[in-house]
Motif scaffolding. Sequence first.
Motif, PDB file in Angstrom:
ATOM      1  N   LEU A 124      -2.647 151.094 -10.635  1.00 33.22           N
ATOM      2  CA  LEU A 124      -1.495 150.473 -11.272  1.00 33.22           C
ATOM      3  C   LEU A 124      -1.906 149.252 -12.091  1.00 33.22           C
ATOM      4  O   LEU A 124      -1.351 149.001 -13.161  1.00 33.22           O
ATOM      5  CB  LEU A 124      -0.464 150.069 -10.213  1.00 33.22           C
ATOM      6  CG  LEU A 124       0.270 151.231  -9.524  1.00 33.22           C
ATOM      7  CD1 LEU A 124       1.090 150.729  -8.343  1.00 33.22           C
ATOM      8  CD2 LEU A 124       1.168 151.966 -10.522  1.00 33.22           C
ATOM      9  N   ARG A 125      -2.907 148.512 -11.605  1.00 31.32           N
ATOM     10  CA  ARG A 125      -3.370 147.325 -12.329  1.00 31.32           C
ATOM     11  C   ARG A 125      -4.265 147.687 -13.508  1.00 31.32           C
ATOM     12  O   ARG A 125      -4.286 146.982 -14.523  1.00 31.32           O
ATOM     13  CB  ARG A 125      -4.130 146.383 -11.388  1.00 31.32           C
ATOM     14  CG  ARG A 125      -3.281 145.682 -10.350  1.00 31.32           C
ATOM     15  CD  ARG A 125      -4.041 144.510  -9.733  1.00 31.32           C
ATOM     16  NE  ARG A 125      -5.327 144.932  -9.205  1.00 31.32           N
ATOM     17  CZ  ARG A 125      -5.543 145.270  -7.940  1.00 31.32           C
ATOM     18  NH1 ARG A 125      -4.540 145.253  -7.077  1.00 31.32           N
ATOM     19  NH2 ARG A 125      -6.745 145.635  -7.521  1.00 31.32           N
ATOM     20  N   SER A 182      -3.121 150.565  -5.912  1.00 24.67           N
ATOM     21  CA  SER A 182      -2.947 149.250  -6.542  1.00 24.67           C
ATOM     22  C   SER A 182      -3.942 149.062  -7.681  1.00 24.67           C
ATOM     23  O   SER A 182      -3.599 148.485  -8.724  1.00 24.67           O
ATOM     24  CB  SER A 182      -3.098 148.132  -5.501  1.00 24.67           C
ATOM     25  OG  SER A 182      -4.385 148.177  -4.895  1.00 24.67           O
ATOM     26  N   LYS A 228       6.373 152.162  -7.355  1.00 19.52           N
ATOM     27  CA  LYS A 228       5.586 152.769  -8.424  1.00 19.52           C
ATOM     28  C   LYS A 228       4.457 153.612  -7.835  1.00 19.52           C
ATOM     29  O   LYS A 228       4.105 154.644  -8.379  1.00 19.52           O
ATOM     30  CB  LYS A 228       5.025 151.689  -9.338  1.00 19.52           C
ATOM     31  CG  LYS A 228       6.077 150.960 -10.163  1.00 19.52           C
ATOM     32  CD  LYS A 228       5.451 149.923 -11.074  1.00 19.52           C
ATOM     33  CE  LYS A 228       6.511 149.224 -11.918  1.00 19.52           C
ATOM     34  NZ  LYS A 228       5.912 148.193 -12.812  1.00 19.52           N
ATOM     35  N   GLY A 229       3.902 153.147  -6.712  1.00 23.09           N
ATOM     36  CA  GLY A 229       2.839 153.894  -6.060  1.00 23.09           C
ATOM     37  C   GLY A 229       3.323 155.246  -5.562  1.00 23.09           C
ATOM     38  O   GLY A 229       2.642 156.261  -5.719  1.00 23.09           O
ATOM     39  N   PRO A 289      -4.983 150.977 -15.590  1.00 20.36           N
ATOM     40  CA  PRO A 289      -4.740 152.394 -15.941  1.00 20.36           C
ATOM     41  C   PRO A 289      -5.975 153.111 -16.477  1.00 20.36           C
ATOM     42  O   PRO A 289      -6.017 154.346 -16.449  1.00 20.36           O
ATOM     43  CB  PRO A 289      -3.645 152.301 -17.009  1.00 20.36           C
ATOM     44  CG  PRO A 289      -2.947 151.009 -16.736  1.00 20.36           C
ATOM     45  CD  PRO A 289      -4.026 150.078 -16.273  1.00 20.36           C
ATOM     46  N   MET A 321       3.775 157.563  -8.396  1.00 21.94           N
ATOM     47  CA  MET A 321       2.482 158.053  -8.862  1.00 21.94           C
ATOM     48  C   MET A 321       2.010 159.218  -7.997  1.00 21.94           C
ATOM     49  O   MET A 321       1.490 160.220  -8.507  1.00 21.94           O
ATOM     50  CB  MET A 321       1.446 156.928  -8.845  1.00 21.94           C
ATOM     51  CG  MET A 321       0.064 157.349  -9.339  1.00 21.94           C
ATOM     52  SD  MET A 321      -1.150 155.998  -9.297  1.00 21.94           S
ATOM     53  CE  MET A 321      -0.487 154.941 -10.598  1.00 21.94           C
TER      54      MET A 321
END
Length: 238
Positions: free
Chosen positions: A213-214, A210, A118-119, A216, A122
């Motif tokens: 993602l945690r 991170s 996901k990183g 938004p 992004m």
Amino acid sequence: MTPQATKNPAQNPKTAEIYKLYELYLAKSFGVDYIAQCAPQVAPSKSLESSLAAQIKSCRICARSKLDTPKLDYVRSDSVVVFVSEFAMGDMAKPPKSNPQSPSAHSANFSPFLFDSKGAQMLQNIAQNVFKTNKFSVLSLLKCATRESTQQEREACKPYLISQLSKSPAKAVVLFGEVVCESVLGLDFSHKGVALDLLDKKAIATYSLSQLLRNPSLKKQTLAHLHTLLQASPLNPN
């Protein structure tokens, strides 16, 4: 007046050896134990083996190399912008033999690839939607493993990152996270969102991937940081 990052003795690639000594001196001044054999042990034979990539791959300076193979990062020679994360998000590999039609299938060159995460997705979105380009590199402060790092490990690995940044043609650098900001710029995280000079480039620190993602809700502030970098950088994404 644009704030200045800590002056770095490695601005000229020819001073790499001096910079390594500087790194050890600086680390020792902060109470970090002396690290023996600061230069990676590389057999002097083929040209590849004397390259930075080979030095990284053969690095055994700290205990992290026992946990994982060093990664070469996602590096493009035509990068417009460089993203720097704490841990590796890509690597370099030889083209698969099963694809003989590939332009580089019969070449000794290595092709960069991003890990499926996901990183990484992004970062691709940031490159395309903010910087309007697909010409970007993703470098890491630490080349091995993803466990929490020590200052000694960061100081041992940082010269590789500085060398990579020095060689990159990109004029803009985004540093993700507090650890990367403090290690690379020598500044605390209160300097996030401020355009700074780093080598011959403009750099900005923002929240780690991170964190984004945690939480938004941090994306809006990060987007403002990226636009600040865009305004301060002589970027030509076309």
